[in-house]
Each structure stands twice: as C-alpha cells, then as structure tokens.
Design a protein around this motif. Structure first.
Motif, PDB file in Angstrom:
ATOM      1  N   LEU A  70       0.854  -1.178   0.000  1.00  0.00           N
ATOM      2  CA  LEU A  70       0.000   0.000   0.000  1.00  0.00           C
ATOM      3  C   LEU A  70       0.892   1.231   0.000  1.00  0.00           C
ATOM      4  O   LEU A  70       1.789   1.354   0.814  1.00  0.00           O
ATOM      5  CB  LEU A  70      -0.882  -0.026   1.261  1.00  0.00           C
ATOM      6  N   ARG A  71       0.657   2.134  -0.926  1.00  0.00           N
ATOM      7  CA  ARG A  71       1.468   3.347  -0.991  1.00  0.00           C
ATOM      8  C   ARG A  71       0.729   4.464  -0.255  1.00  0.00           C
ATOM      9  O   ARG A  71      -0.389   4.824  -0.595  1.00  0.00           O
ATOM     10  CB  ARG A  71       1.721   3.726  -2.441  1.00  0.00           C
ATOM     11  N   LEU A  72       1.396   4.988   0.778  1.00  0.00           N
ATOM     12  CA  LEU A  72       0.825   6.073   1.570  1.00  0.00           C
ATOM     13  C   LEU A  72       1.778   7.254   1.539  1.00  0.00           C
ATOM     14  O   LEU A  72       2.983   7.097   1.323  1.00  0.00           O
ATOM     15  CB  LEU A  72       0.636   5.617   3.031  1.00  0.00           C
ATOM     16  N   ASP A  73       1.239   8.448   1.769  1.00  0.00           N
ATOM     17  CA  ASP A  73       2.084   9.635   1.836  1.00  0.00           C
ATOM     18  C   ASP A  73       3.054   9.481   2.997  1.00  0.00           C
ATOM     19  O   ASP A  73       2.720   8.945   4.060  1.00  0.00           O
ATOM     20  CB  ASP A  73       1.233  10.896   2.027  1.00  0.00           C
ATOM     21  N   SER A  74       4.264   9.980   2.812  1.00  0.00           N
ATOM     22  CA  SER A  74       5.297   9.818   3.828  1.00  0.00           C
ATOM     23  C   SER A  74       4.938  10.501   5.147  1.00  0.00           C
ATOM     24  O   SER A  74       5.264   9.983   6.218  1.00  0.00           O
ATOM     25  CB  SER A  74       6.649  10.322   3.314  1.00  0.00           C
ATOM     26  N   ASP A  75       4.232  11.629   5.077  1.00  0.00           N
ATOM     27  CA  ASP A  75       3.875  12.295   6.324  1.00  0.00           C
ATOM     28  C   ASP A  75       2.819  11.500   7.109  1.00  0.00           C
ATOM     29  O   ASP A  75       2.798  11.517   8.341  1.00  0.00           O
ATOM     30  CB  ASP A  75       3.418  13.733   6.084  1.00  0.00           C
ATOM     31  N   VAL A  76       1.957  10.772   6.393  1.00  0.00           N
ATOM     32  CA  VAL A  76       0.958   9.927   7.053  1.00  0.00           C
ATOM     33  C   VAL A  76       1.662   8.780   7.792  1.00  0.00           C
ATOM     34  O   VAL A  76       1.394   8.512   8.965  1.00  0.00           O
ATOM     35  CB  VAL A  76      -0.063   9.364   6.034  1.00  0.00           C
ATOM     36  N   VAL A  77       2.588   8.127   7.108  1.00  0.00           N
ATOM     37  CA  VAL A  77       3.337   7.026   7.723  1.00  0.00           C
ATOM     38  C   VAL A  77       4.139   7.552   8.912  1.00  0.00           C
ATOM     39  O   VAL A  77       4.161   6.934   9.983  1.00  0.00           O
ATOM     40  CB  VAL A  77       4.259   6.340   6.688  1.00  0.00           C
ATOM     41  N   ALA A  78       4.784   8.712   8.744  1.00  0.00           N
ATOM     42  CA  ALA A  78       5.593   9.280   9.830  1.00  0.00           C
ATOM     43  C   ALA A  78       4.731   9.561  11.060  1.00  0.00           C
ATOM     44  O   ALA A  78       5.153   9.323  12.196  1.00  0.00           O
ATOM     45  CB  ALA A  78       6.286  10.557   9.360  1.00  0.00           C
ATOM     46  N   ARG A  79       3.511  10.048  10.863  1.00  0.00           N
ATOM     47  CA  ARG A  79       2.616  10.358  11.989  1.00  0.00           C
ATOM     48  C   ARG A  79       2.255   9.086  12.763  1.00  0.00           C
ATOM     49  O   ARG A  79       2.290   9.058  13.978  1.00  0.00           O
ATOM     50  CB  ARG A  79       1.350  11.040  11.461  1.00  0.00           C
ATOM     51  N   PHE A  80       1.926   8.011  12.026  1.00  0.00           N
ATOM     52  CA  PHE A  80       1.578   6.764  12.705  1.00  0.00           C
ATOM     53  C   PHE A  80       2.797   6.147  13.386  1.00  0.00           C
ATOM     54  O   PHE A  80       2.700   5.661  14.506  1.00  0.00           O
ATOM     55  CB  PHE A  80       0.957   5.761  11.726  1.00  0.00           C
ATOM     56  N   ARG A  81       3.938   6.163  12.731  1.00  0.00           N
ATOM     57  CA  ARG A  81       5.156   5.598  13.325  1.00  0.00           C
ATOM     58  C   ARG A  81       5.584   6.366  14.576  1.00  0.00           C
ATOM     59  O   ARG A  81       6.135   5.789  15.505  1.00  0.00           O
ATOM     60  CB  ARG A  81       6.303   5.608  12.318  1.00  0.00           C
ATOM     61  N   ALA A  82       5.301   7.636  14.599  1.00  0.00           N
ATOM     62  CA  ALA A  82       5.669   8.457  15.761  1.00  0.00           C
ATOM     63  C   ALA A  82       4.923   7.994  17.013  1.00  0.00           C
ATOM     64  O   ALA A  82       5.375   8.234  18.127  1.00  0.00           O
ATOM     65  CB  ALA A  82       5.374   9.933  15.486  1.00  0.00           C
ATOM     66  N   GLY A  83       3.806   7.311  16.820  1.00  0.00           N
ATOM     67  CA  GLY A  83       3.034   6.793  17.952  1.00  0.00           C
ATOM     68  C   GLY A  83       3.662   5.564  18.586  1.00  0.00           C
ATOM     69  O   GLY A  83       3.168   5.066  19.583  1.00  0.00           O
ATOM     70  N   GLY A  84       4.733   5.057  18.004  1.00  0.00           N
ATOM     71  CA  GLY A  84       5.440   3.916  18.577  1.00  0.00           C
ATOM     72  C   GLY A  84       4.964   2.588  18.022  1.00  0.00           C
ATOM     73  O   GLY A  84       4.230   2.530  17.033  1.00  0.00           O
TER      74      GLY A  84
END
Length: 103
Positions: A70-84
């Motif tokens: 699934l291709r997602l915008d990098s800022d979307v992935v970064a926001r979710f990853r920031a949650g741990g």
C-alpha cells in the motif's frame, strides 16, 4: 571461506589423535541390506512424527491477516510511526472503522 573436506579416514595433523578418531568412528558403513531395510522416520515413529508436526509454529488463525503493498504519503506514515510500536495495527483499526466493519 571454503568448507573443509569430509574425512572418511584418519589423517594426522588435523587437531585430533588416532585414538580420538577411533573413539568416535563407531558408526559402521551401511550395507546394501541396510539401505533395503531402511524405512522413513514417519513410518517407524508415527505418533512422535505427529507430535512434532503439531508443536511447530503458531496455531493457525481462523481469519489470518493478508499482506498487501500500500502506498501512503510519507507524512501519514511518519505520523503513525511516531506513535510507537503497533502503528500498523492502529492503521488497520482506523481502516476497519472507515469501512464500517466490526472489530
């Protein structure tokens, strides 16, 4: 790095003595009759074979997850990853909710 050649007879200077070689070389060569009489492990020990098969890995899931790309915008992935840890599960939960599916 090359693999050492399999020794079939004693060769001095390889880090062990002739006595060491003789002490561990008690497994005789198989004869033609030995090969003819050989049977598979599963045939000789069916109960043990089944217990080994049952105990390997995780139990099968009724509804396993499906891996997709699934291709997602990098800022979307970064926001979710920031949650741990668990960010992929959080995305899954949000998608289930958006699709109107029960948890």
């Amino acid at each position: 790095m090359t693999k050492p050649k399999l020794q079939t007879k004693f060769e001095p200077g390889r880090g062990h003595s002739k006595e060491d070689w003789d002490a561990v070389s008690d497994n005789p060569e198989w004869t033609e009759e030995d090969f003819r009489n050989a049977r598979p492990f599963a045939e000789v020990f069916p109960d043990l074979t089944e217990s080994i098969r049952r105990s390997r890995g995780r139990p099968a899931l009724d509804n396993p997850k499906k891996q997709v790309t699934l291709r997602l915008d990098s800022d979307v992935v970064a926001r979710f990853r920031a949650g741990g840890p668990g960010w992929q599960s959080r995305i899954n939960d949000i998608l289930r909710n958006a699709a109107g599916l029960p948890k």
